[in-house]
Design a protein around this motif. Structure first.
Motif, PDB file in Angstrom:
ATOM      1  N   ASN A  78       0.691  -1.026  -0.118  1.00 26.86           N
ATOM      2  CA  ASN A  78      -0.094  -0.060   0.169  1.00 26.86           C
ATOM      3  C   ASN A  78       0.750   1.366   0.027  1.00 26.86           C
ATOM      4  OD1 ASN A  78      -2.808  -0.454  -0.208  1.00 26.86           O
ATOM      5  ND2 ASN A  78      -2.890  -1.610   1.680  1.00 26.86           N
ATOM      6  N   VAL A  80       3.641   1.648  -1.668  1.00 26.41           N
ATOM      7  CA  VAL A  80       4.331   1.713  -2.918  1.00 26.41           C
ATOM      8  C   VAL A  80       3.251   2.126  -4.096  1.00 26.41           C
ATOM      9  CG1 VAL A  80       6.449   0.312  -2.814  1.00 26.41           C
ATOM     10  CG2 VAL A  80       4.488  -0.619  -3.715  1.00 26.41           C
ATOM     11  N   SER A  81       1.984   1.806  -3.654  1.00 25.86           N
ATOM     12  CA  SER A  81       0.911   2.139  -4.579  1.00 25.86           C
ATOM     13  C   SER A  81       0.513   3.425  -4.342  1.00 25.86           C
ATOM     14  CB  SER A  81      -0.136   1.031  -4.769  1.00 25.86           C
ATOM     15  OG  SER A  81      -1.001   0.975  -3.610  1.00 25.86           O
ATOM     16  N   GLY A  82       0.900   4.064  -3.252  1.00 26.04           N
ATOM     17  CA  GLY A  82       0.444   5.464  -3.094  1.00 26.04           C
ATOM     18  C   GLY A  82      -0.417   5.687  -2.081  1.00 26.04           C
TER      19      GLY A  82
END
Lengths: 242, 294
Positions: A78, A80-82
């Motif tokens: 979560n 790294v997906s921003g």
């Protein structure tokens, strides 16, 4: 009518863009189930060592911060997906994690991990040991020959597992186990402490070098004026200071 | 909540319990009950709509539409729920942000995928990074509703597809003989009649949907199971005014009762609905009703 909808949409879009140009909020992601590092207090708010630390770091770095809780299992995906910008969840700095995300400078010294069990005299080398999934403790147990690893989603469940006999011992950060061992007569420390990991740091996206610099400066300033040590002594008694 | 809760250590018995059950954290648990019920209330009709769309598309005379309907039903039914919930939601969210990124900041120099990171410009974030927390939560909730609706819509689509085919062909032919168009036959004869065949399947789906709500936490929405686990875990006196040992058994016990009551009430409502729909139908149930009345 169509014009009205269109102009409303344009206005909304413009407003959205205007908002985004203000200083953006930095979202801090934590687990909220790992006292004394982070936990939810009776009011249901994030509390603990990292709450105090995170708020102070944000003040020093002049950032507006917001707290978010997320399951430990999916805390890195979560990030790294921003969905949030910083992991502040008692996460030890390890090479494996460093391949996926970046870490700030450590804000604790490498903290010993310890075993707890219901009784002394357990042969730790050849027993069933509970640890939270995806932690340095879990990989340590997995690397022990003879010992069997039993993984759980939350740290609390590892203690429940030794109580109901599922596991012989549990391995976790000593600072987490300390309050349990003192307040719960059944549970005692066994064996020697093990030193794992390279201290705890903030997890930050690799593409976010600027944010990492800001936090590193703030951490350094807290180390310099001794306020970090004060926080460590308050929340993590027995842990090494800087 | 109560005035005497300032020092819970001094309380015992019911007074303690009263204070304990009204902490902010417990309020979140009760609030999450509302979240779950709201999710069911929004998802059920939406999924039915998706299912209806899927079934209609699958019956269509236009080949691409028919392929679309059949593919939708087949793919979603074939993929495990957990995989769908873990993968699809992140992909959906990133898809929205990717589109917004290209519309809102076309002059952005960097690529969106940087190693492991998914980076879009600040204006394209959904919701915006500086939105208050409730906006983030509402967005997460809506993503959850959409995902649940897509998954359960496919199953509902299959049920409705079967139900439409179960309506006796003779009835449709009669309607056609009266000169009704294809659309009129569907609206006036097929749809009103299909429900009696669809209801057993749909009520089954409703039960599954009720039990599937704990999947919400996979999507970051804090539901009743999450709060029960969090509240039930052992609490040390250093970190709470209400220390207690592992009480998850009681919390999960309460959940068990809640879910059982909920499904029981649903069953009663479904039975009544079934009786109502069977009235005057050329089915075994309708025939039994007619005889009992005669």
């Amino acid at each position: 009518m169509k014009k009205l909808i269109l102009s409303t949409a344009v206005a909304a879009l413009a407003a959205g863009t205007a908002f985004a140009q203000d200083d953006s909020t930095v979202r801090l992601g934590t687990e909220g189930a790992y006292p004394p590092y982070n936990f939810l207090n009776d009011a249901g708010e994030v509390d603990g060592f990292e709450r105090a630390l995170g708020d102070e770091l944000c003040t020093r770095a002049e950032l507006t911060c917001e707290w978010v809780t997320n399951d430990w299992d999916s805390i890195i995906p979560n990030l790294v997906s921003g969905n949030y910008d910083v992991i502040i969840a008692g996460m030890s700095i390890t090479d494996e994690r460093d391949e996926v995300i970046d870490f700030s400078d450590p804000y604790t010294q490498p903290d010993p991990s310890a075993y707890v069990a219901l009784s002394d005299g357990i042969d730790l080398e050849n027993s069933v040991i509970a640890a939270q999934a995806g932690t340095i403790q879990a990989s340590h147990v997995a690397s022990m020959e003879g010992a069997t690893l039993l993984e759980f989603a939350t740290p609390d469940e590892t203690i429940a597992a030794i109580k109901n006999g599922e596991a012989d011992a549990a391995l976790a950060d000593k600072a987490f186990l300390e309050p349990i061992a003192t307040s719960d007569a059944e549970v005692t420390f066994v064996g020697d402490d093990v030193l794992l990991g390279g201290g705890i740091g903030l997890g930050i996206r690799e593409s976010d070098a600027e944010l990492r610099e800001q936090f590193n400066e703030a951490i350094q300033s807290m180390k310099d004026d001794g306020s970090l040590n004060t926080l460590i002594e308050e929340w993590l008694p027995g842990s090494a200071t800087f | 909540m109560f005035g005497n809760c300032a020092d819970p250590g001094a309380l015992d018995g019911l007074a303690w319990l009263g204070c304990y059950l009204t902490t902010g954290k417990h309020m979140s648990l009760y609030g999450s009950l509302g979240t779950v019920l709201l999710l069911l209330a929004i998802t059920a009709p939406t999924a039915l709509l998706f299912g209806f769309g899927g079934a209609t598309a699958a019956r269509s005379h236009v080949a691409p539409l028919r392929w679309f309907g059949k593919t939708y039903i087949a793919i979603v039914r074939g993929v495990p729920d957990i995989a769908f919930f873990l993968f699809f939601v992140i992909a959906l969210d990133q898809g929205f942000e990717y589109i917004r990124h290209h519309v809102l900041c076309p002059e952005w120099p960097d690529t969106v995928r940087q190693g492991n990171d998914f980076v879009v410009c600040a204006q394209a974030k959904l919701p915006l990074g500086n939105s208050p927390q409730w906006v983030h939560e509402t967005y997460g909730f809506l993503l959850a509703v959409l995902t649940f609706a897509i998954v359960f819509g496919a199953f509902a689509g299959n049920v409705l597809f079967g139900a439409m085919r179960a309506v006796p062909r003779a009835q449709l032919e009669t309607a056609e003989a009266y000169g009704m168009t294809r659309g009129q036959v569907t609206r006036r004869v097929l749809i009103p009649q299909m429900w009696v065949y669809a209801l057993p399947g749909l009520s089954n789906l409703w039960m599954v949907l009720i039990k599937a709500t704990p999947l919400l936490f996979l999507l970051g929405v804090e539901d009743i199971v999450y709060w029960s686990r969090e509240l039930g875990g052992a609490k040390q006196p250093q970190f709470t005014d209400y220390p207690h040992p592992d009480w998850r058994m009681w919390y999960f016990g309460a959940l068990l009762v809640f879910y059982l009551c909920f499904t029981k009430v649903s069953e009663i409502v479904m039975d009544r609905l079934m009786a109502r729909l069977t009235l005057g139908q050329a089915t075994a149930g309708g025939e039994a009703q007619r005889r009992a009345g005669a």
